[in-house]
Enzyme design. Structure first.
Site, short mmCIF file in Angstrom:
data_model
loop_
_atom_site.label_atom_id
_atom_site.label_comp_id
_atom_site.label_asym_id
_atom_site.label_seq_id
_atom_site.Cartn_x
_atom_site.Cartn_y
_atom_site.Cartn_z
CB SER A 48 -0.95 0.01 1.20
OG SER A 48 -2.05 -0.84 0.96
CE LYS A 51 -4.73 1.86 -0.33
NZ LYS A 51 -4.06 0.58 -0.05
CB SER A 105 -4.16 1.44 4.09
OG SER A 105 -3.27 1.08 3.07
#
Length: 270
Positions: A48, A51, A105
């Protein structure tokens, strides 16, 4: 690459050698000096942390942050079957979606942001890779906006560049370091919290933070933090257990502080 301390340092790696994450890179951004590195070689899955790139593309696209975006079945994770607190049908502003994608997240939020990019998901992924190239992230590749795919890869050095780029964007700094954020969908309030507990710690001055996990990447944490009036990038990848990555960050902070004190006493720069 093995564990190394900065060139010319008069102090040993000391406590930082106890850091347990498999991949470590600590860099003083003021001098660009690598203070400590371990296994910081080829690109690897970044989960993640992806992101952050998703957020940079969204922020730079200058789309209306007040525009309402809806979570659909297209946003359900069919790769890792991860959970989400955003049911299909949830309608939130682009700003709230970005906030939750970065702070908590939320995979569905990140995917919805990609879908609502001009040209759709294909154009969004192309924009992610184009932005990586523009920033000088030469060892990075992105195939989707959440990080659920292990094909999203980057080198630790590229992640330092990503942290710096993220820090230059106000919304990303704010959203990644907020401790909590409440959103309302269909009139119902839902409270989300940061996936990095260190943002709650008053002894830390964190400018950018992002956690990540998929099995191929292990537990990951990247941060840009102000330590003793110096900006330091911390990259921790492939740790076992959420507590390990946090504990490693604490050890690194203490080591950097001690290293700076010793450098001041000896007159040697970091």
């Amino acid at each position: 690459m093995g564990a190394v301390a900065s060139a010319g340092a008069s102090t040993s790696t000391g406590g930082v050698s106890a850091v347990r994450s498999n991949v470590v890179l600590v860099q003083d951004l003021g001098s660009n000096t690598v203070l400590f590195a371990r296994n910081d070689g080829p690109p690897r899955p970044i989960a993640s942390i992806t992101k952050l790139m998703t957020a940079i593309v969204i922020v730079d696209a200058n789309q209306a942050m007040s525009e309402i975006i809806e979570v659909t079945t297209s946003d359900i994770d069919t790769v890792k079957h991860s959970r989400s607190r955003l049911p299909v049908g949830t309608k939130l502003s682009r700003s709230d979606m970005l906030h939750l994608a970065l702070m908590s997240s939320e995979n569905r939020a990140a995917n919805a942001l990609g879908r609502h990019y001009p040209g759709g998901m294909t154009a969004f992924v192309a924009a992610m890779n184009s932005k990586a190239k523009q920033l000088g992230m030469t060892q990075s590749r992105f195939v989707e906006p959440t990080g659920l795919s292990s094909e999203n890869v980057a080198s630790p050095q590229d992640l330092v560049i990503l942290l710096q780029a993220s820090a230059s964007r106000v919304a990303i700094r704010q959203y990644t370091t907020d401790d909590q954020h409440e959103v309302r969908s269909s009139g119902h309030p839902t409270l989300f919290r940061n996936t990095n507990m260190l943002v709650l710690n008053p002894t830390w001055d964190i400018k950018v933070s992002k956690t990540g996990y998929i099995s191929e990447a292990g537990q990951c944490l990247v941060m840009l933090a102000r330590i003793n009036n110096r900006d330091v990038a911390i990259v921790l990848l492939n740790a076992e257990g959420k507590g390990t990555r946090v504990g490693d960050a604490v050890k690194i902070k203490q080591w950097v502080q001690q290293k700076q004190v010793l450098a001041g006493l000896t007159g040697n720069p970091l």
